[in-house]
Design an enzyme around this catalytic site. Structure first.
Site, mmCIF file in Angstrom:
data_model
loop_
_atom_site.group_PDB
_atom_site.id
_atom_site.type_symbol
_atom_site.label_atom_id
_atom_site.label_comp_id
_atom_site.label_asym_id
_atom_site.label_seq_id
_atom_site.Cartn_x
_atom_site.Cartn_y
_atom_site.Cartn_z
ATOM 1 N N GLY A 56 0.807 -1.558 0.049
ATOM 2 C CA GLY A 56 -0.239 -0.191 0.601
ATOM 3 C C GLY A 56 0.310 1.335 0.525
ATOM 4 O O GLY A 56 0.829 2.167 0.792
ATOM 5 N N HIS A 57 1.615 1.200 -0.552
ATOM 6 C CA HIS A 57 2.729 2.503 -0.826
ATOM 7 C C HIS A 57 3.398 2.108 -2.280
ATOM 8 O O HIS A 57 3.332 1.141 -3.586
ATOM 9 C CB HIS A 57 3.692 2.679 0.437
ATOM 10 C CG HIS A 57 4.473 1.385 0.088
ATOM 11 N ND1 HIS A 57 4.611 0.096 0.891
ATOM 12 C CD2 HIS A 57 6.103 0.894 -0.729
ATOM 13 C CE1 HIS A 57 5.615 -0.979 1.341
ATOM 14 N NE2 HIS A 57 6.245 -0.363 0.246
ATOM 15 N N ALA A 58 4.163 3.443 -2.789
ATOM 16 C CA ALA A 58 4.865 3.942 -3.705
ATOM 17 C C ALA A 58 6.721 4.269 -3.667
ATOM 18 O O ALA A 58 6.434 4.457 -1.667
ATOM 19 C CB ALA A 58 4.574 4.760 -5.037
ATOM 20 N N ARG A 103 2.244 -0.278 -5.118
ATOM 21 C CA ARG A 103 1.787 -2.047 -4.913
ATOM 22 C C ARG A 103 1.434 -2.275 -3.395
ATOM 23 O O ARG A 103 1.449 -1.414 -2.504
ATOM 24 C CB ARG A 103 3.656 -2.380 -4.988
ATOM 25 C CG ARG A 103 4.351 -2.523 -3.519
ATOM 26 C CD ARG A 103 4.531 -1.868 -2.828
ATOM 27 N NE ARG A 103 5.537 -0.579 -3.953
ATOM 28 C CZ ARG A 103 6.419 -0.953 -3.986
ATOM 29 N NH1 ARG A 103 7.242 -1.651 -3.733
ATOM 30 N NH2 ARG A 103 7.301 -0.079 -5.091
#
Ligand code: TYD
Length: 139
Positions: A56-58, A103
């Site tokens: 839950g981040h990039a 992702r």
């Protein structure tokens, strides 16, 4: 900092190779040999409760090899335009996740271990943790 305009099509599953003998298998990952970046950090996710999602981040700069060292899970990639879902379930295959992509990881099998080889040391300022912010930066 500028977010790279990489797409999900820049990510692929790589055969890390496997040495097999009667006593089992061994897979070796070596800097700049069968990994296209220098590994600065290794971490692994385990004991993930059923139904949980991770990620839950990039990242602005970080790239990774993600490996199902045991069991299986899905990696969902997004570049803001395209989505790609990759199931990892073999310890000798790695998903190369380039920088600049959102992702998420889910559908972890019981007892699975997610091994991550990362190109940079941990640095919270390299993270984008808000999806709307990610979409804005990606435009
Ligand atoms: P986070 O990146 O949110 O995990 P995931 O993407 O797998 O869901 O990290 C979870 C916590 O662990 C967060 O408090 C930051 C910390 N952490 C470190 O201290 N060092 C690291 O190298 C990593 C990957 C996480």
């Amino acid at each position: 900092m500028k977010l790279k305009n990489n797409t999900v099509f820049d990510c692929s599953v790589i055969d890390v190779s496997k040495v097999h003998n009667e006593a089992g298998n061994i897979t070796v990952a070596e800097n700049l040999k069968n990994i296209p970046f220098e590994v600065k950090r290794v971490y692994y996710l385990y004991d993930i409760p059923g139904g949980e999602a991770r990620g839950g981040h990039a990242h602005y700069e970080l790239e990774q090899y993600i490996i199902a060292a045991s069991g299986s899970f899905n990696v969902i990639l997004s570049d803001g335009q395209n989505r790609k879902i990759v199931t990892l379930n073999r310890p000798n295959f790695a998903l190369h996740v380039v920088s600049g992509l959102w992702r998420e990881l889910d559908n972890f099998s019981s007892g699975s271990v997610c091994l991550v080889l990362a190109s940079l040391k941990y640095d919270e300022s390299d993270y984008i943790r808000d999806y709307r912010e990610f979409l804005k930066l990606k435009k």
